[in-house]
Scaffold this motif. Structure first.
Motif, PDB file in Angstrom:
ATOM      1  N   GLN A  58       0.744  -1.174  -0.033  1.00 17.47           N
ATOM      2  CA  GLN A  58      -0.078   0.087  -0.085  1.00 17.47           C
ATOM      3  C   GLN A  58       0.896   1.138  -0.143  1.00 17.47           C
ATOM      4  O   GLN A  58       1.875   1.444   0.797  1.00 17.47           O
ATOM      5  CB  GLN A  58      -1.041  -0.202   1.250  1.00 17.47           C
ATOM      6  N   PRO A  59       0.674   2.231  -0.766  1.00 20.23           N
ATOM      7  CA  PRO A  59       1.552   3.500  -0.939  1.00 20.23           C
ATOM      8  C   PRO A  59       1.629   4.180   0.333  1.00 20.23           C
ATOM      9  O   PRO A  59       0.441   4.307   0.910  1.00 20.23           O
ATOM     10  CB  PRO A  59       0.657   4.189  -1.915  1.00 20.23           C
ATOM     11  N   SER A  60       2.623   4.266   0.670  1.00 11.92           N
ATOM     12  CA  SER A  60       2.751   5.318   1.765  1.00 11.92           C
ATOM     13  C   SER A  60       4.177   6.483   1.710  1.00 11.92           C
ATOM     14  O   SER A  60       4.896   5.859   1.196  1.00 11.92           O
ATOM     15  CB  SER A  60       3.060   4.482   3.202  1.00 11.92           C
ATOM     16  N   GLY A  61       3.925   7.433   2.399  1.00 12.40           N
ATOM     17  CA  GLY A  61       5.284   8.466   2.418  1.00 12.40           C
ATOM     18  C   GLY A  61       5.588   8.729   0.816  1.00 12.40           C
ATOM     19  O   GLY A  61       4.464   9.123   0.121  1.00 12.40           O
ATOM     20  N   ASP A  62       6.596   8.517   0.353  1.00  9.33           N
ATOM     21  CA  ASP A  62       7.095   9.043  -1.026  1.00  9.33           C
ATOM     22  C   ASP A  62       6.336   8.298  -2.174  1.00  9.33           C
ATOM     23  O   ASP A  62       6.026   8.857  -3.058  1.00  9.33           O
ATOM     24  CB  ASP A  62       8.471   8.804  -1.176  1.00  9.33           C
ATOM     25  N   ASP A  63       5.951   6.858  -1.786  1.00 15.67           N
ATOM     26  CA  ASP A  63       5.111   6.369  -2.791  1.00 15.67           C
ATOM     27  C   ASP A  63       3.724   6.755  -3.117  1.00 15.67           C
ATOM     28  O   ASP A  63       2.929   6.439  -3.929  1.00 15.67           O
ATOM     29  CB  ASP A  63       5.196   4.867  -2.309  1.00 15.67           C
ATOM     30  N   ALA A  64       3.119   7.639  -1.862  1.00 13.07           N
ATOM     31  CA  ALA A  64       1.818   8.139  -2.062  1.00 13.07           C
ATOM     32  C   ALA A  64       1.775   9.402  -2.827  1.00 13.07           C
ATOM     33  O   ALA A  64       0.602   9.596  -2.832  1.00 13.07           O
ATOM     34  CB  ALA A  64       1.296   8.229  -0.566  1.00 13.07           C
ATOM     35  N   ILE A  65       2.833   9.931  -3.144  1.00 16.02           N
ATOM     36  CA  ILE A  65       2.696  11.139  -3.936  1.00 16.02           C
ATOM     37  C   ILE A  65       3.692  10.918  -5.084  1.00 16.02           C
ATOM     38  O   ILE A  65       4.899  11.011  -4.972  1.00 16.02           O
ATOM     39  CB  ILE A  65       3.531  12.440  -3.031  1.00 16.02           C
ATOM     40  N   LEU A  66       3.338  11.019  -6.185  1.00 15.65           N
ATOM     41  CA  LEU A  66       3.926  10.642  -7.460  1.00 15.65           C
ATOM     42  C   LEU A  66       3.921  12.048  -8.429  1.00 15.65           C
ATOM     43  O   LEU A  66       3.152  12.870  -8.342  1.00 15.65           O
ATOM     44  CB  LEU A  66       3.048   9.674  -8.443  1.00 15.65           C
ATOM     45  N   THR A  67       4.967  12.176  -9.201  1.00 16.06           N
ATOM     46  CA  THR A  67       5.358  13.361 -10.128  1.00 16.06           C
ATOM     47  C   THR A  67       5.670  12.836 -11.393  1.00 16.06           C
ATOM     48  O   THR A  67       6.556  12.085 -11.769  1.00 16.06           O
ATOM     49  CB  THR A  67       6.354  14.182  -9.322  1.00 16.06           C
ATOM     50  N   GLU A  68       5.315  13.892 -12.220  1.00 16.80           N
ATOM     51  CA  GLU A  68       5.751  13.470 -13.520  1.00 16.80           C
ATOM     52  C   GLU A  68       5.718  14.925 -14.376  1.00 16.80           C
ATOM     53  O   GLU A  68       5.009  15.976 -13.915  1.00 16.80           O
ATOM     54  CB  GLU A  68       4.881  12.761 -14.537  1.00 16.80           C
ATOM     55  N   ARG A  69       6.766  15.139 -15.224  1.00 14.24           N
ATOM     56  CA  ARG A  69       6.887  16.467 -15.925  1.00 14.24           C
ATOM     57  C   ARG A  69       5.939  16.556 -17.054  1.00 14.24           C
ATOM     58  O   ARG A  69       6.022  15.288 -17.798  1.00 14.24           O
ATOM     59  CB  ARG A  69       8.355  16.787 -16.310  1.00 14.24           C
ATOM     60  N   HIS A  70       5.290  17.493 -17.447  1.00  7.90           N
ATOM     61  CA  HIS A  70       4.404  17.713 -18.411  1.00  7.90           C
ATOM     62  C   HIS A  70       5.124  18.732 -19.294  1.00  7.90           C
ATOM     63  O   HIS A  70       4.854  19.817 -19.099  1.00  7.90           O
ATOM     64  CB  HIS A  70       3.090  17.811 -18.489  1.00  7.90           C
ATOM     65  N   ARG A  90       0.443  13.838  -8.084  1.00 12.27           N
ATOM     66  CA  ARG A  90      -0.539  12.796  -8.147  1.00 12.27           C
ATOM     67  C   ARG A  90      -0.630  12.149  -6.809  1.00 12.27           C
ATOM     68  O   ARG A  90       0.270  11.489  -6.313  1.00 12.27           O
ATOM     69  CB  ARG A  90      -0.747  11.540  -9.176  1.00 12.27           C
ATOM     70  N   MET A  91      -1.510  12.308  -6.058  1.00  9.11           N
ATOM     71  CA  MET A  91      -1.963  11.643  -4.856  1.00  9.11           C
ATOM     72  C   MET A  91      -2.445  10.346  -5.063  1.00  9.11           C
ATOM     73  O   MET A  91      -3.013  10.064  -5.845  1.00  9.11           O
ATOM     74  CB  MET A  91      -3.047  12.399  -4.000  1.00  9.11           C
ATOM     75  N   ASN A  92      -1.739   9.363  -4.581  1.00  9.02           N
ATOM     76  CA  ASN A  92      -1.727   8.005  -4.843  1.00  9.02           C
ATOM     77  C   ASN A  92      -1.754   6.692  -3.350  1.00  9.02           C
ATOM     78  O   ASN A  92      -1.045   6.351  -3.295  1.00  9.02           O
ATOM     79  CB  ASN A  92      -0.454   7.579  -5.634  1.00  9.02           C
ATOM     80  N   LEU A 108      10.527  24.735 -13.710  1.00  8.87           N
ATOM     81  CA  LEU A 108       8.943  24.677 -13.502  1.00  8.87           C
ATOM     82  C   LEU A 108       8.291  25.886 -13.279  1.00  8.87           C
ATOM     83  O   LEU A 108       8.773  26.701 -12.454  1.00  8.87           O
ATOM     84  CB  LEU A 108       8.927  23.482 -12.277  1.00  8.87           C
ATOM     85  N   ARG A 109       7.325  25.994 -14.018  1.00  8.45           N
ATOM     86  CA  ARG A 109       6.385  27.174 -13.678  1.00  8.45           C
ATOM     87  C   ARG A 109       5.234  27.169 -13.388  1.00  8.45           C
ATOM     88  O   ARG A 109       4.309  28.305 -12.953  1.00  8.45           O
ATOM     89  CB  ARG A 109       6.491  28.129 -15.089  1.00  8.45           C
ATOM     90  N   CYS A 110       4.403  25.893 -13.354  1.00  7.69           N
ATOM     91  CA  CYS A 110       3.327  25.756 -12.887  1.00  7.69           C
ATOM     92  C   CYS A 110       2.837  24.369 -12.369  1.00  7.69           C
ATOM     93  O   CYS A 110       3.508  23.315 -13.171  1.00  7.69           O
ATOM     94  CB  CYS A 110       2.322  26.228 -14.094  1.00  7.69           C
ATOM     95  N   ALA A 111       2.184  23.957 -11.460  1.00 10.71           N
ATOM     96  CA  ALA A 111       2.140  22.703 -10.965  1.00 10.71           C
ATOM     97  C   ALA A 111       0.582  22.491 -11.047  1.00 10.71           C
ATOM     98  O   ALA A 111      -0.198  23.207 -10.629  1.00 10.71           O
ATOM     99  CB  ALA A 111       2.705  22.503  -9.653  1.00 10.71           C
ATOM    100  N   VAL A 112       0.131  20.909 -11.142  1.00  8.72           N
ATOM    101  CA  VAL A 112      -1.072  20.440 -11.059  1.00  8.72           C
ATOM    102  C   VAL A 112      -1.200  19.236 -10.359  1.00  8.72           C
ATOM    103  O   VAL A 112      -0.535  18.567 -10.245  1.00  8.72           O
ATOM    104  CB  VAL A 112      -1.621  20.086 -12.568  1.00  8.72           C
ATOM    105  N   LEU A 113      -2.254  19.655  -9.330  1.00  6.04           N
ATOM    106  CA  LEU A 113      -2.358  18.757  -8.160  1.00  6.04           C
ATOM    107  C   LEU A 113      -3.575  17.695  -8.400  1.00  6.04           C
ATOM    108  O   LEU A 113      -4.677  18.559  -8.812  1.00  6.04           O
ATOM    109  CB  LEU A 113      -2.449  19.458  -6.766  1.00  6.04           C
ATOM    110  N   THR A 114      -3.425  16.491  -8.443  1.00  8.98           N
ATOM    111  CA  THR A 114      -4.762  15.666  -8.871  1.00  8.98           C
ATOM    112  C   THR A 114      -4.848  14.261  -8.168  1.00  8.98           C
ATOM    113  O   THR A 114      -3.587  13.972  -7.356  1.00  8.98           O
ATOM    114  CB  THR A 114      -4.641  15.366 -10.308  1.00  8.98           C
ATOM    115  N   GLY A 115      -5.715  13.597  -8.124  1.00  4.34           N
ATOM    116  CA  GLY A 115      -5.845  12.134  -7.690  1.00  4.34           C
ATOM    117  C   GLY A 115      -6.184  11.261  -8.631  1.00  4.34           C
ATOM    118  O   GLY A 115      -5.704  11.256  -9.546  1.00  4.34           O
ATOM    119  N   SER A 116      -7.285  10.541  -8.402  1.00  2.34           N
ATOM    120  CA  SER A 116      -7.839   9.467  -9.261  1.00  2.34           C
ATOM    121  C   SER A 116      -8.944   9.717 -10.101  1.00  2.34           C
ATOM    122  O   SER A 116      -9.127  10.859  -9.654  1.00  2.34           O
ATOM    123  CB  SER A 116      -7.735   7.967  -8.530  1.00  2.34           C
TER     124      SER A 116
END
Length: 273
Positions: free
Chosen positions: A16-28, A36-38, A67-75
């Motif tokens: 089960q995702p916890s800590g660093d694994d629970a917040i994923l990032t990628e560049r667009h 991404r909350m995970n 980086l100039r803008c971020a997008v926060l999302t879930g599932s």
């Protein structure tokens, strides 16, 4: 009912995702960060480790000049259900000492961040949206601060930020009844910038992020700070206080580039200095 397999249960828990694994990032592209909350097993609710992970991501976003803008999302099912109440029973609160609730609510980034909402954004989930600068939501999403219905209080900014974003009496209704409303209602009230079809909130947020990127990054950051402080300043003071943020922009190379690009009828090429 058959007995559970202890080794299988331990394996599942470890996965089960916890800590660093629970917040994923990628560049667009070059300038946009997707966060991404995970934590699907807890409906993207926050414990302390997840808050620390998001704070680290926000810190890295702030420090990266590209980086100039971020997008926060879930599932596609849930944005966030807020504080992990099971963790809270064990005094494991989803907060950090420096950035506060969920690692962002008390000290959001100085650069713009956009919430991309699918499913439920309840309790701390809505307060995450209030910590963002812009909100893009699916038409079928649901938002609210249901804490009072459980004899809790929305202390992640919901009770004092929401009345600044929507009319007072409607914010009060949400706060003291614990009801949730559809995102379409929040769009009518001005809290949601843009509605999308189901499954398209992230795409809609990325389109809005591209519009942010078209503006000068120094001016964007300064403008964000001034707008945020506008709630606190009286107008007689605001004229001088805004210059703390605006003056460096006025002396920047980007200002000269913006003026040249306008005169030459071409897109500006920003350097961030």
């Amino acid at each position: 009912m058959s007995a559970s397999n202890p080794s299988q249960s331990a394996s599942t828990k470890a996965a089960q995702p916890s800590g660093d694994d629970a917040i994923l990032t990628e560049r667009h592209g070059e300038h946009i960060l997707i966060i991404r909350m995970n934590r699907p097993h807890r409906r993207n609710a926050f414990d302390g480790a997840t808050a620390q992970a998001l704070e680290a991501v926000i810190d890295a976003y702030e420090e990266d000049d590209q980086l100039r803008c971020a997008v926060l999302t879930g599932s596609d099912i849930v944005f966030s259900s807020g504080q992990d109440l099971i963790a809270a029973v064990h005094n494991d609160k989803g907060a950090t000492k420096r950035r506060g609730g969920f690692g962002i609510m008390g000290q959001p980034p100085t650069k713009p961040i956009i919430a991309a909402v699918e499913g439920h954004a309840l309790a701390g989930g809505l307060e995450l949206c209030l910590a963002c600068d812009l909100v893009v939501s699916s038409r079928t999403a649901t938002m609210g601060i249901p804490e009072a219905a459980k004899s809790l209080v929305a202390v992640g900014g919901g009770c004092f930020r929401l009345p600044k974003r929507i009319p007072y009496h409607l914010a009060m209704e949400l706060a003291i009844t614990g009801k949730a409303w559809p995102a379409t209602r929040f769009a009518e009230l001005g809290l949601v910038n843009k509605l999308t079809e189901p499954g398209q909130a992230l795409a809609g947020a990325l389109e809005l992020a591209q519009e942010v990127l078209a503006a000068g990054p120094l001016a964007v950051r300064a403008s964000k700070q001034i707008v945020q402080h506008a709630y606190d300043w009286v107008e007689s003071d605001a004229w001088s206080k805004q210059m703390e943020y605006a003056a460096p922009v006025m002396a920047s190379e980007d200002l000269q580039e913006g003026l040249r690009a306008f005169a030459e009828k071409r897109p500006a090429v920003w350097k961030g200095r």
